[in-house]
Design a protein around this motif. Structure first.
Motif, short mmCIF file in Angstrom:
data_model
loop_
_atom_site.label_atom_id
_atom_site.label_comp_id
_atom_site.label_asym_id
_atom_site.label_seq_id
_atom_site.Cartn_x
_atom_site.Cartn_y
_atom_site.Cartn_z
N LEU A 66 0.83 -1.20 0.00
CA LEU A 66 0.00 0.00 0.00
C LEU A 66 0.87 1.25 0.00
O LEU A 66 1.93 1.29 0.62
N LEU A 67 0.42 2.28 -0.67
CA LEU A 67 1.15 3.55 -0.68
C LEU A 67 1.02 4.28 0.65
O LEU A 67 1.94 4.98 1.06
N PHE A 68 -0.13 4.13 1.31
CA PHE A 68 -0.38 4.78 2.59
C PHE A 68 -0.83 3.72 3.59
O PHE A 68 -1.48 2.74 3.22
N GLN A 69 -0.52 3.93 4.83
CA GLN A 69 -0.90 2.99 5.88
C GLN A 69 -2.30 3.31 6.39
O GLN A 69 -2.48 3.92 7.43
N GLU A 70 -3.29 2.94 5.59
CA GLU A 70 -4.68 3.08 6.00
C GLU A 70 -5.46 1.92 5.39
O GLU A 70 -4.97 1.23 4.51
N ASN A 71 -6.66 1.69 5.91
CA ASN A 71 -7.46 0.57 5.43
C ASN A 71 -7.92 0.83 4.00
O ASN A 71 -8.51 1.87 3.72
N PRO A 72 -7.68 -0.12 3.10
CA PRO A 72 -8.11 0.05 1.71
C PRO A 72 -9.60 -0.23 1.56
O PRO A 72 -10.21 -0.90 2.38
N VAL A 73 -10.18 0.27 0.48
CA VAL A 73 -11.55 -0.03 0.09
C VAL A 73 -11.46 -0.94 -1.12
O VAL A 73 -10.80 -0.61 -2.11
N MET A 74 -12.11 -2.09 -1.04
CA MET A 74 -12.06 -3.07 -2.13
C MET A 74 -13.00 -2.67 -3.25
O MET A 74 -14.15 -2.31 -3.01
N ILE A 75 -12.51 -2.73 -4.47
CA ILE A 75 -13.34 -2.52 -5.65
C ILE A 75 -13.16 -3.73 -6.55
O ILE A 75 -12.04 -4.04 -6.96
N ILE A 76 -14.25 -4.41 -6.84
CA ILE A 76 -14.21 -5.58 -7.70
C ILE A 76 -14.58 -5.13 -9.11
O ILE A 76 -15.72 -4.71 -9.34
N PRO A 77 -13.64 -5.15 -10.03
CA PRO A 77 -13.87 -4.60 -11.37
C PRO A 77 -15.11 -5.15 -12.07
O PRO A 77 -15.90 -4.38 -12.63
N SER A 78 -15.31 -6.46 -12.07
CA SER A 78 -16.46 -7.03 -12.79
C SER A 78 -17.78 -6.58 -12.16
O SER A 78 -18.77 -6.38 -12.88
N LEU A 79 -17.81 -6.42 -10.86
CA LEU A 79 -19.02 -5.93 -10.19
C LEU A 79 -19.27 -4.48 -10.56
O LEU A 79 -20.41 -4.08 -10.85
N ALA A 80 -18.23 -3.67 -10.58
CA ALA A 80 -18.36 -2.26 -10.95
C ALA A 80 -18.87 -2.10 -12.38
O ALA A 80 -19.68 -1.22 -12.67
N VAL A 81 -18.42 -2.97 -13.27
CA VAL A 81 -18.89 -2.92 -14.66
C VAL A 81 -20.39 -3.25 -14.72
O VAL A 81 -21.14 -2.60 -15.44
N LYS A 82 -20.81 -4.22 -13.92
CA LYS A 82 -22.22 -4.66 -13.97
C LYS A 82 -23.18 -3.69 -13.31
O LYS A 82 -24.27 -3.47 -13.82
N ILE A 83 -22.78 -3.11 -12.15
CA ILE A 83 -23.76 -2.30 -11.41
C ILE A 83 -23.34 -0.85 -11.22
O ILE A 83 -24.11 -0.06 -10.70
N GLY A 84 -22.12 -0.50 -11.60
CA GLY A 84 -21.63 0.86 -11.42
C GLY A 84 -20.60 0.92 -10.30
O GLY A 84 -20.64 0.13 -9.37
N LEU A 85 -19.69 1.86 -10.42
CA LEU A 85 -18.59 1.98 -9.46
C LEU A 85 -19.09 2.31 -8.05
O LEU A 85 -18.73 1.63 -7.08
N ASN A 86 -19.89 3.34 -7.91
CA ASN A 86 -20.37 3.73 -6.59
C ASN A 86 -21.16 2.61 -5.92
O ASN A 86 -20.98 2.33 -4.73
N GLU A 87 -22.02 1.98 -6.70
CA GLU A 87 -22.84 0.89 -6.18
C GLU A 87 -21.98 -0.29 -5.74
O GLU A 87 -22.23 -0.92 -4.71
#
Length: 63
Positions: A4-25
């Motif tokens: 990680l570039l910074f020592q903080e908790n990451p937020v997971m983004i699953i690319p195939s899910l984002a494609v199907k339902i949108g990034l924010n969703e």
């Protein structure tokens, strides 16, 4: 050395899910799923999660 570039908790983004339902969703759905896996709050057989608006803002400060 951390990947990680910074020592903080990451937020997971699953690319195939984002494609199907949108990034924010996809971000909200994944974050809710994350909390549900940790939750011990069960009502009538259903697992529940709750955060205050402030709690969500701390987890997702880019919104």
């Amino acid at each position: 050395m951390s990947k990680l570039l910074f020592q903080e908790n990451p937020v997971m983004i699953i690319p195939s899910l984002a494609v199907k339902i949108g990034l924010n969703e996809a971000v909200i759905l994944q974050q809710t799923h994350f909390w549900l896996t940790l939750s011990k709050h069960v009502i009538k057989g259903n697992r529940w999660v709750y955060n205050t608006y402030s709690d969500w803002q701390k987890q997702l400060p880019f919104w």
